[in-house]
Motif scaffolding. Sequence first.
Motif, mmCIF file in Angstrom:
data_model
loop_
_atom_site.group_PDB
_atom_site.id
_atom_site.type_symbol
_atom_site.label_atom_id
_atom_site.label_comp_id
_atom_site.label_asym_id
_atom_site.label_seq_id
_atom_site.Cartn_x
_atom_site.Cartn_y
_atom_site.Cartn_z
ATOM 1 N N LEU A 232 6.608 34.050 -46.368
ATOM 2 C CA LEU A 232 7.212 34.102 -45.036
ATOM 3 C C LEU A 232 6.279 34.808 -44.054
ATOM 4 N N ALA A 233 5.654 35.889 -44.532
ATOM 5 C CA ALA A 233 4.714 36.602 -43.663
ATOM 6 C C ALA A 233 3.514 35.711 -43.330
ATOM 7 N N LEU A 234 3.033 34.965 -44.314
ATOM 8 C CA LEU A 234 1.906 34.064 -44.041
ATOM 9 C C LEU A 234 2.310 32.975 -43.040
ATOM 10 N N ALA A 235 3.527 32.440 -43.225
ATOM 11 C CA ALA A 235 4.015 31.425 -42.287
ATOM 12 C C ALA A 235 4.104 32.016 -40.884
ATOM 13 N N ALA A 236 4.526 33.271 -40.802
ATOM 14 C CA ALA A 236 4.611 33.930 -39.500
ATOM 15 C C ALA A 236 3.211 34.122 -38.906
ATOM 16 N N TRP A 237 2.240 34.435 -39.761
ATOM 17 C CA TRP A 237 0.875 34.604 -39.244
ATOM 18 C C TRP A 237 0.314 33.295 -38.698
ATOM 19 N N SER A 238 0.557 32.216 -39.408
ATOM 20 C CA SER A 238 0.001 30.945 -38.932
ATOM 21 C C SER A 238 0.694 30.496 -37.652
ATOM 22 N N SER A 239 1.883 31.040 -37.361
ATOM 23 C CA SER A 239 2.529 30.773 -36.067
ATOM 24 C C SER A 239 2.006 31.734 -35.016
ATOM 25 N N ALA A 240 1.854 32.978 -35.410
ATOM 26 C CA ALA A 240 1.442 34.011 -34.448
ATOM 27 C C ALA A 240 0.077 33.691 -33.831
ATOM 28 N N ILE A 241 -0.836 33.177 -34.666
ATOM 29 C CA ILE A 241 -2.160 32.893 -34.102
ATOM 30 C C ILE A 241 -2.071 31.852 -32.995
ATOM 31 N N SER A 242 -1.108 30.927 -33.110
ATOM 32 C CA SER A 242 -0.999 29.909 -32.062
ATOM 33 C C SER A 242 -0.347 30.473 -30.800
ATOM 34 N N LEU A 243 0.354 31.596 -30.930
ATOM 35 C CA LEU A 243 0.933 32.216 -29.738
ATOM 36 C C LEU A 243 -0.132 32.973 -28.951
ATOM 37 N N LEU A 244 -1.156 33.412 -29.653
ATOM 38 C CA LEU A 244 -2.211 34.198 -29.029
ATOM 39 C C LEU A 244 -3.359 33.314 -28.505
ATOM 40 N N GLU A 245 -3.579 32.198 -29.179
ATOM 41 C CA GLU A 245 -4.748 31.366 -28.894
ATOM 42 C C GLU A 245 -4.870 30.899 -27.431
ATOM 43 N N PRO A 246 -3.786 30.462 -26.753
ATOM 44 C CA PRO A 246 -3.957 30.000 -25.370
ATOM 45 C C PRO A 246 -4.556 31.073 -24.471
ATOM 46 N N ALA A 247 -4.075 32.310 -24.579
ATOM 47 C CA ALA A 247 -4.580 33.379 -23.728
ATOM 48 C C ALA A 247 -6.041 33.689 -24.064
ATOM 49 N N VAL A 248 -6.329 33.744 -25.361
ATOM 50 C CA VAL A 248 -7.695 34.062 -25.773
ATOM 51 C C VAL A 248 -8.664 32.973 -25.302
ATOM 52 N N ALA A 249 -8.267 31.718 -25.487
ATOM 53 C CA ALA A 249 -9.148 30.616 -25.081
ATOM 54 C C ALA A 249 -9.452 30.703 -23.585
ATOM 55 N N TRP A 250 -8.441 31.072 -22.785
ATOM 56 C CA TRP A 250 -8.658 31.171 -21.346
ATOM 57 C C TRP A 250 -9.605 32.326 -20.997
ATOM 58 N N LEU A 251 -9.389 33.483 -21.643
ATOM 59 C CA LEU A 251 -10.258 34.632 -21.365
ATOM 60 C C LEU A 251 -11.712 34.323 -21.734
ATOM 61 N N VAL A 252 -11.906 33.577 -22.809
ATOM 62 C CA VAL A 252 -13.260 33.228 -23.228
ATOM 63 C C VAL A 252 -13.886 32.245 -22.236
ATOM 64 N N GLU A 253 -13.116 31.237 -21.831
ATOM 65 C CA GLU A 253 -13.661 30.207 -20.933
ATOM 66 C C GLU A 253 -13.932 30.735 -19.536
ATOM 67 N N THR A 254 -12.948 31.426 -18.970
ATOM 68 C CA THR A 254 -12.986 31.699 -17.540
ATOM 69 C C THR A 254 -13.445 33.108 -17.218
ATOM 70 N N VAL A 255 -12.972 34.067 -17.999
ATOM 71 C CA VAL A 255 -13.382 35.449 -17.724
ATOM 72 C C VAL A 255 -14.691 35.750 -18.471
ATOM 73 N N LYS A 256 -15.072 34.824 -19.349
ATOM 74 C CA LYS A 256 -16.331 34.932 -20.099
ATOM 75 C C LYS A 256 -16.382 36.156 -21.012
ATOM 76 N N LEU A 257 -15.213 36.558 -21.493
ATOM 77 C CA LEU A 257 -15.207 37.607 -22.502
ATOM 78 C C LEU A 257 -15.654 37.003 -23.829
ATOM 79 N N SER A 258 -16.153 37.843 -24.721
ATOM 80 C CA SER A 258 -16.428 37.336 -26.054
ATOM 81 C C SER A 258 -15.099 37.136 -26.761
ATOM 82 N N ARG A 259 -15.096 36.313 -27.792
ATOM 83 C CA ARG A 259 -13.853 36.050 -28.509
ATOM 84 C C ARG A 259 -13.250 37.339 -29.077
ATOM 85 N N VAL A 260 -14.122 38.213 -29.545
ATOM 86 C CA VAL A 260 -13.652 39.471 -30.122
ATOM 87 C C VAL A 260 -12.950 40.323 -29.062
#
Length: 477
Positions: A335-363
């Motif tokens: 269940l925790a693993l299933a939650a992790w594979s969902s959680a990463i998709s909740l974070l990914e849109p914001a991270v992808a935008w910060l990397v593309e537009t604000v030019k932050l590193s992924r880390v």
Amino acid sequence: MSREKTSIHGEWSSRLAFIIAATGSAVGLGNIWKFPYITGENGGGAFVIVYLLCVAMIGLPVMMAEVLLGKRGRSSPINTMRIIAKEGGHSRLWQLLGWLGVIAGFLILSYYSVIAGWALAYIPTLASDMFAAVNTMPQNDVADFAGSVFNNLVGDPLRLMFWHSLFMMVTITMVIGGVRGGLERAVQFMMPALFIVLLVLVGYAMNTPEFMKGLHFMFDVDFNKLFYPNGEDWSGKGLLAAMGQAFFSLSLGMGAIMVYGAYLPKQASIAQTTTAVVVADTLVAILAGLIIFPIVFSNGLEVNAGPGLVFHTLPIAFGQMPFGSVFGTLFFVLLALAAWSSAISLLEPAVAWLVETVKLSRVTATMACGVAIWLVGFATIYSFNIWSDIKPLSMLSGFENKTIFDLIDYLTSNIMLPLGGLFIAIFVAWLMKRQIVANELDTSPDTLGFRFWHFLLRYVAPIAVILIFLNAIGVLS
Ligand code: TRP
């Protein structure tokens, strides 16, 4: 031109990899924790039917639209909407849809991580075999025992903080790993394993004395229970909850599936892949219900126990069944693993935008978002203990008993996600050119399948969302 474009963040290794990742996003706490408890709160069968209708008539068409936008835009949801709106000569304001999604993702993850922390906390609880005690105590005490174990956990902010922090730390680490490394590998083994453990549990549930009562609760359709929850006054809230759950469970309306679509290899068929994801997600939710309701009735628990329902019921089953502590430990790990594979998709849109537009590193991008979300999560932690009496909107009817956690959940699932879905449907079905849309789907605008989908997206989905909204506000009552 979109044919040649690829995402700067990478790409799935195959169509199957996309299905696995999207299923990983969809299948999570929404299926196993949330679906049973809100089905319980909303009276069972009628709610389930409306939920299934929402999945088929709104969820599936909107998911196809979301993937299609991502595949064409090849960017974070904010930039995808900006690019595609510009390409079609539409307002720049459409990128607000991406922003709505980023904010919804933040808010959802802030509490999602806390609940996932409960699952983590139950791993050592089950491993310790303390639930074997249910075999030697009087049947009447079993429910109280399971309830007290749960209440001890949620009443203790420090313990919740520990598990919430652990969950966020691992989530951040996984998102830093990126498309191929982090996301894809984790889910591959977990989904089949989760499915097998669920089947074992269904086998257990079938042998409980009240299995049939559980079935009747889930599948006997009595609309009075949905529309007249207290026996007297008509309410559209159950309908809204069913629609909200469809969006939540399918990860729709906030760009998670859009950003996964952006990593889709060019040749993959959208219709088939999304259908596979929707079927898998629905199956897991139904299985969870088939497991939990018989246990509820067989042990004299309350169907409307709320967010604790799964944590009240399943440990009892694990206490009673052979090798229960092994299965129980395995279950909460999965269940925790299933939650992790969902959680990463909740974070990914914001991270992808910060990397593309604000030019932050992924880390840096991931750490910045992750820490902010972690902090917001404290509001949910306290909602179950020191702030449990704080009901910010208690002056509004229907909101009297809602804690901060309840309000965040309500705002995101029942309002922001359907609103996002509504605008996605309008954009794809009303503003984008039919020919372009058909090209992205690798079909022609004249095929029956395309016309049916387009009809659902153009009329059925938006009208249904609007009517359900109006209903809940009471305009139509
Ligand atoms: N669908 C997931 C679940 O059922 C949660 C989730 C992941 C989600 N990504 C999302 C919900 C995006 C809404 C939007 O557990």
